[in-house]
Scaffold this motif. Structure first.
Motif, PDB file in Angstrom:
ATOM      1  N   ALA A   1       0.806  -1.129   0.071  1.00  0.00           N
ATOM      2  CA  ALA A   1       0.003   0.026  -0.009  1.00  0.00           C
ATOM      3  C   ALA A   1       0.977   1.309   0.138  1.00  0.00           C
ATOM      4  O   ALA A   1       0.467   2.392  -0.209  1.00  0.00           O
ATOM      5  CB  ALA A   1      -0.915   0.090   1.102  1.00  0.00           C
ATOM      6  N   GLY A   2       2.026   1.059   0.327  1.00  0.00           N
ATOM      7  CA  GLY A   2       2.845   2.372   0.547  1.00  0.00           C
ATOM      8  C   GLY A   2       3.765   2.631  -0.582  1.00  0.00           C
ATOM      9  O   GLY A   2       4.577   3.398  -0.646  1.00  0.00           O
ATOM     10  N   ILE A   3       3.852   1.605  -1.577  1.00  0.00           N
ATOM     11  CA  ILE A   3       4.702   1.805  -2.818  1.00  0.00           C
ATOM     12  C   ILE A   3       3.970   2.471  -3.930  1.00  0.00           C
ATOM     13  O   ILE A   3       2.836   2.382  -4.167  1.00  0.00           O
ATOM     14  CB  ILE A   3       4.782   0.151  -3.510  1.00  0.00           C
ATOM     15  N   PRO A   4       4.477   3.421  -4.518  1.00  0.00           N
ATOM     16  CA  PRO A   4       3.834   4.279  -5.540  1.00  0.00           C
ATOM     17  C   PRO A   4       3.479   3.544  -6.731  1.00  0.00           C
ATOM     18  O   PRO A   4       4.206   2.525  -7.189  1.00  0.00           O
ATOM     19  CB  PRO A   4       4.878   5.253  -6.187  1.00  0.00           C
ATOM     20  N   VAL A   5       2.485   3.918  -7.379  1.00  0.00           N
ATOM     21  CA  VAL A   5       1.713   2.942  -8.249  1.00  0.00           C
ATOM     22  C   VAL A   5       2.498   2.939  -9.302  1.00  0.00           C
ATOM     23  O   VAL A   5       2.783   1.650  -9.767  1.00  0.00           O
ATOM     24  CB  VAL A   5       0.479   4.018  -8.945  1.00  0.00           C
ATOM     25  N   ARG A   6       3.328   3.945  -9.878  1.00  0.00           N
ATOM     26  CA  ARG A   6       4.194   3.592 -11.080  1.00  0.00           C
ATOM     27  C   ARG A   6       5.009   2.766 -10.839  1.00  0.00           C
ATOM     28  O   ARG A   6       5.462   1.794 -11.517  1.00  0.00           O
ATOM     29  CB  ARG A   6       4.753   4.865 -11.551  1.00  0.00           C
ATOM     30  N   GLU A   7       5.723   2.567  -9.737  1.00  0.00           N
ATOM     31  CA  GLU A   7       6.819   1.871  -9.152  1.00  0.00           C
ATOM     32  C   GLU A   7       6.456   0.255  -8.958  1.00  0.00           C
ATOM     33  O   GLU A   7       7.104  -0.621  -9.455  1.00  0.00           O
ATOM     34  CB  GLU A   7       7.334   2.266  -8.010  1.00  0.00           C
ATOM     35  N   TYR A   8       5.105   0.386  -8.520  1.00  0.00           N
ATOM     36  CA  TYR A   8       4.588  -1.014  -8.318  1.00  0.00           C
ATOM     37  C   TYR A   8       4.198  -1.606  -9.679  1.00  0.00           C
ATOM     38  O   TYR A   8       4.409  -2.890  -9.750  1.00  0.00           O
ATOM     39  CB  TYR A   8       3.374  -0.921  -7.609  1.00  0.00           C
ATOM     40  N   ALA A   9       3.833  -0.902 -10.696  1.00  0.00           N
ATOM     41  CA  ALA A   9       3.521  -1.356 -11.991  1.00  0.00           C
ATOM     42  C   ALA A   9       4.865  -1.763 -12.898  1.00  0.00           C
ATOM     43  O   ALA A   9       4.702  -2.693 -13.745  1.00  0.00           O
ATOM     44  CB  ALA A   9       2.681  -0.269 -12.731  1.00  0.00           C
ATOM     45  N   LYS A  10       5.921  -1.508 -12.214  1.00  0.00           N
ATOM     46  CA  LYS A  10       7.250  -1.789 -12.802  1.00  0.00           C
ATOM     47  C   LYS A  10       7.581  -3.342 -12.133  1.00  0.00           C
ATOM     48  O   LYS A  10       8.741  -3.873 -12.648  1.00  0.00           O
ATOM     49  CB  LYS A  10       8.353  -0.939 -12.619  1.00  0.00           C
ATOM     50  N   GLN A  11       6.842  -3.681 -11.140  1.00  0.00           N
ATOM     51  CA  GLN A  11       7.224  -4.765 -10.233  1.00  0.00           C
ATOM     52  C   GLN A  11       6.224  -5.852 -10.589  1.00  0.00           C
ATOM     53  O   GLN A  11       6.390  -7.171 -10.433  1.00  0.00           O
ATOM     54  CB  GLN A  11       7.679  -4.354  -8.789  1.00  0.00           C
ATOM     55  N   VAL A  12       4.973  -5.570 -10.690  1.00  0.00           N
ATOM     56  CA  VAL A  12       3.765  -6.516 -10.740  1.00  0.00           C
ATOM     57  C   VAL A  12       3.145  -6.010 -11.680  1.00  0.00           C
ATOM     58  O   VAL A  12       2.420  -5.088 -11.936  1.00  0.00           O
ATOM     59  CB  VAL A  12       2.925  -6.391  -9.382  1.00  0.00           C
ATOM     60  N   ALA A  13       2.788  -7.153 -12.685  1.00  0.00           N
ATOM     61  CA  ALA A  13       1.844  -6.934 -13.925  1.00  0.00           C
ATOM     62  C   ALA A  13       0.569  -7.847 -13.724  1.00  0.00           C
ATOM     63  O   ALA A  13       0.818  -8.937 -13.098  1.00  0.00           O
ATOM     64  CB  ALA A  13       2.478  -7.496 -15.101  1.00  0.00           C
ATOM     65  N   THR A  14      -0.366  -7.506 -14.032  1.00  0.00           N
ATOM     66  CA  THR A  14      -1.859  -8.139 -13.726  1.00  0.00           C
ATOM     67  C   THR A  14      -2.535  -8.457 -15.087  1.00  0.00           C
ATOM     68  O   THR A  14      -2.878  -7.448 -16.062  1.00  0.00           O
ATOM     69  CB  THR A  14      -2.711  -7.540 -12.779  1.00  0.00           C
ATOM     70  N   LEU A  15      -3.071  -9.599 -15.304  1.00  0.00           N
ATOM     71  CA  LEU A  15      -3.980 -10.127 -16.530  1.00  0.00           C
ATOM     72  C   LEU A  15      -5.198 -10.367 -15.820  1.00  0.00           C
ATOM     73  O   LEU A  15      -5.370 -11.487 -15.241  1.00  0.00           O
ATOM     74  CB  LEU A  15      -3.225 -11.036 -17.333  1.00  0.00           C
ATOM     75  N   ARG A  16      -6.329  -9.368 -16.264  1.00  0.00           N
ATOM     76  CA  ARG A  16      -7.511  -9.982 -15.643  1.00  0.00           C
ATOM     77  C   ARG A  16      -8.259 -10.982 -16.417  1.00  0.00           C
ATOM     78  O   ARG A  16      -8.055 -11.023 -17.383  1.00  0.00           O
ATOM     79  CB  ARG A  16      -8.329  -8.790 -15.288  1.00  0.00           C
ATOM     80  N   GLN A  17      -9.376 -11.421 -15.892  1.00  0.00           N
ATOM     81  CA  GLN A  17      -9.849 -12.445 -16.427  1.00  0.00           C
ATOM     82  C   GLN A  17     -10.814 -11.806 -17.803  1.00  0.00           C
ATOM     83  O   GLN A  17     -10.907 -12.281 -18.761  1.00  0.00           O
ATOM     84  CB  GLN A  17     -11.138 -13.215 -15.532  1.00  0.00           C
ATOM     85  N   THR A  18     -11.560 -10.760 -17.502  1.00  0.00           N
ATOM     86  CA  THR A  18     -12.183 -10.063 -18.527  1.00  0.00           C
ATOM     87  C   THR A  18     -11.449  -8.718 -18.957  1.00  0.00           C
ATOM     88  O   THR A  18     -11.111  -8.033 -18.257  1.00  0.00           O
ATOM     89  CB  THR A  18     -13.678  -9.696 -17.842  1.00  0.00           C
ATOM     90  N   GLN A  19     -11.086  -8.687 -20.281  1.00  0.00           N
ATOM     91  CA  GLN A  19     -10.452  -7.794 -20.810  1.00  0.00           C
ATOM     92  C   GLN A  19     -11.639  -6.602 -21.199  1.00  0.00           C
ATOM     93  O   GLN A  19     -12.375  -6.870 -22.124  1.00  0.00           O
ATOM     94  CB  GLN A  19      -9.773  -8.105 -22.114  1.00  0.00           C
ATOM     95  N   ALA A  20     -11.108  -5.401 -20.829  1.00  0.00           N
ATOM     96  CA  ALA A  20     -12.230  -4.205 -21.094  1.00  0.00           C
ATOM     97  C   ALA A  20     -11.722  -3.421 -22.267  1.00  0.00           C
ATOM     98  O   ALA A  20     -12.364  -2.451 -22.577  1.00  0.00           O
ATOM     99  CB  ALA A  20     -12.303  -3.428 -19.866  1.00  0.00           C
ATOM    100  N   PHE A  21     -10.626  -3.965 -23.187  1.00  0.00           N
ATOM    101  CA  PHE A  21     -10.482  -3.255 -24.307  1.00  0.00           C
ATOM    102  C   PHE A  21     -11.371  -3.194 -25.404  1.00  0.00           C
ATOM    103  O   PHE A  21     -12.196  -4.306 -25.764  1.00  0.00           O
ATOM    104  CB  PHE A  21      -9.069  -3.795 -24.930  1.00  0.00           C
ATOM    105  N   THR A  22     -11.861  -2.059 -25.782  1.00  0.00           N
ATOM    106  CA  THR A  22     -12.845  -1.763 -26.679  1.00  0.00           C
ATOM    107  C   THR A  22     -12.198  -1.191 -27.937  1.00  0.00           C
ATOM    108  O   THR A  22     -12.995  -0.982 -28.841  1.00  0.00           O
ATOM    109  CB  THR A  22     -14.095  -1.140 -26.280  1.00  0.00           C
ATOM    110  N   LEU A  23     -11.158  -0.650 -28.012  1.00  0.00           N
ATOM    111  CA  LEU A  23     -10.451   0.190 -29.268  1.00  0.00           C
ATOM    112  C   LEU A  23     -10.155  -1.086 -30.241  1.00  0.00           C
ATOM    113  O   LEU A  23      -9.796  -2.481 -30.099  1.00  0.00           O
ATOM    114  CB  LEU A  23      -9.396   0.861 -28.520  1.00  0.00           C
ATOM    115  N   ARG A  24     -10.259  -0.428 -31.549  1.00  0.00           N
ATOM    116  CA  ARG A  24      -9.719  -1.304 -32.658  1.00  0.00           C
ATOM    117  C   ARG A  24      -8.184  -1.098 -32.473  1.00  0.00           C
ATOM    118  O   ARG A  24      -7.673  -0.199 -33.242  1.00  0.00           O
ATOM    119  CB  ARG A  24     -10.416  -0.882 -33.963  1.00  0.00           C
ATOM    120  N   LEU A  25      -7.457  -2.396 -32.022  1.00  0.00           N
ATOM    121  CA  LEU A  25      -5.996  -2.255 -31.908  1.00  0.00           C
ATOM    122  C   LEU A  25      -5.195  -3.305 -32.624  1.00  0.00           C
ATOM    123  O   LEU A  25      -5.881  -4.430 -32.713  1.00  0.00           O
ATOM    124  CB  LEU A  25      -5.543  -2.251 -30.350  1.00  0.00           C
ATOM    125  N   THR A  26      -4.091  -3.200 -33.141  1.00  0.00           N
ATOM    126  CA  THR A  26      -3.423  -4.365 -33.608  1.00  0.00           C
ATOM    127  C   THR A  26      -2.649  -5.054 -32.590  1.00  0.00           C
ATOM    128  O   THR A  26      -2.594  -4.520 -31.313  1.00  0.00           O
ATOM    129  CB  THR A  26      -2.337  -3.748 -34.600  1.00  0.00           C
TER     130      THR A  26
END
Length: 260
Positions: A66-91
């Motif tokens: 809880a005390g680790i800054p969000v950006r620093e945490y994102a460089k250490q822990v990656a998450t793939l959720r069960q339901t993906q919310a991407f609705t953009l048309r992406l390659t």
């Protein structure tokens, strides 16, 4: 190492996790198993910091997450959720590039492009790099999202039911890739998985959840036993072992092959 200490989580007046204390070994594949409603996904989301515990602490390498800054945490822990919310048309390539956001904030550098190429190469996605996500099969799409997670280049990967709705071939490809991430790159993978046979054959460590608490945990051979799984799932099990691994038979485990 990721650890939870005396963690409780409730939604309103409904308890979901009750006094959970567990450690996830570094550089290993840990599968979270157990029946529906056991609290597996909630536990994973607490580690991901997408939810907060009602009580207790989640630590990363000894630090309160809880005390680790969000950006620093994102460089250490990656998450793939069960339901993906991407609705953009992406390659595929554009999707995988999202994994570099904690580093470049959208302004991709040469290092970012190299990480994107490495992630797609690791999963053999180069032939699909210009394909649009909404034109891919379910298995191909899941591989693309996994590549995005890998491109984040974190020590820890959290995956919520990554095998959901996949055929056998793609499920084997996903689990094989996760196994290689640990064996070849020393990454730590924690995943929620319902297929006990995949958990038994690709994991180093298993945490079994039931009724919001840790039912059992340990090396695969400690948890994948007929007695343990019978009590966990309230089903009869026959465990078959060979040089190639485990087969957990819960379909017709009785000699008469009569439905249980």
């Amino acid at each position: 190492m990721i650890a939870l200490s005396n963690v409780h989580k409730s939604y309103g007046n409904t308890p979901v996790l009750n006094d959970v204390s567990v450690q996830f070994p570094s550089g290993k594949v840990t599968s979270l198993i157990g029946p529906n409603g056991a609290g597996k996904t909630t536990l994973l989301m607490l580690i991901a910091r997408l939810q907060t515990p009602s009580r207790g602490t989640v630590t990363l390498a000894g630090r309160d997450s809880a005390g680790i800054p969000v950006r620093e945490y994102a460089k250490q822990v990656a998450t793939l959720r069960q339901t993906q919310a991407f609705t953009l048309r992406l390659t595929v390539e554009e999707l995988v590039a999202f994994g570099r956001f904690p580093y470049s904030q959208g302004n991709l550098t040469a290092a970012d492009h190299e990480a994107i190429d490495q992630a797609m190469g690791f999963l053999a996605l180069q032939p699909l790099r210009a394909c649009y996500i909404d034109e891919l099969s379910g298995g191909q799409r899941q591989m693309a999202f996994l590549a995005m997670t890998i491109a984040q280049q974190t020590d820890y990967l959290l995956l919520d039911e990554p095998l959901n709705n996949l055929d056998m071939k793609h499920a084997v490809m996903i689990m094989g890739a996760l196994r290689r991430l640990c064996d070849e790159q020393g990454r730590t993978v924690i995943l929620v998985v319902h297929d006990i046979n995949f958990a038994a054959n690709y994991s180093d460590h298993i945490v079994a959840m039931k009724h919001g608490a840790v039912h059992s945990q340990g090396a695969v051979a400690q948890v994948v036993t007929e007695t343990c799984l019978r009590d966990l799932y309230e089903l009869d099990f026959e465990i078959l072992r060979s040089e190639r691994g485990f087969v957990c038979n819960y379909f017709n485990p009785s000699p008469s092959r009569e439905p249980i």
